[in-house]
Write an enzyme that holds these catalytic residues in place. Structure first.
Site: not given
Length: 152
Positions: A78-80
């Site tokens: 989850q790059f966010t």
């Protein structure tokens, strides 16, 4: 590297309607590589995650790790999590590792987790995923291992 971890009674991740990973009792970890992260940060974060005490002992105190209780580990990229939300109302993702680095480090993280823990499932890097979970407690923690400062 960053992990947002949740103690769960169950969790699963689906891609295009197909289940790609699931666990019963254990830890769901949303995992993110940031710019400058290397295998060193991935190893440090994994060590912290596997040893982190978030399960209750006989007295109800959080003294047991996912390893201690033999729980599952569901790793979801989850790059966010690396978003810079310090100004305005639209996040900036510039602190996140470039996609190729993020994918490589997530793959490394999952491989190392599988080598060190019996029950590991994962999501799919770069895919639109649906994650279902039952947070137990709720118990949620933010773990981070920052890259070392360069020597000057």
């Amino acid at each position: 590297m960053i992990a947002l971890i949740q103690r769960v009674t169950q969790a699963r991740v689906r891609v295009e309607g197909a289940q790609v990973g699931a666990i019963g009792r254990g830890v769901l970890a949303l995992v993110c590589a940031q710019r400058g992260d290397t295998e060193r940060e991935a190893d440090g974060l994994l060590g912290k995650l596997l040893a982190f005490r978030l399960f209750g002992d006989a007295q109800g105190r959080m003294n047991l790790s996912v390893v201690d209780v033999g729980g599952g580990l569901l790793l979801v990229p989850q790059f966010t999590l690396a978003a810079d939300t310090s100004s305005g109302t639209r996040p900036s993702f510039s602190p996140a590792a470039p996609p190729a680095d993020g994918e490589r480090l997530f793959g490394y993280f999952v491989g190392q987790a599988r080598a060190r823990h019996a029950q590991v499932a994962s999501g799919t890097f770069g895919a639109a995923m649906q994650v279902d979970l039952t947070n137990d407690g709720p118990v949620t923690f933010w773990l981070q291992v920052k890259p070392k400062e360069p020597i000057r």
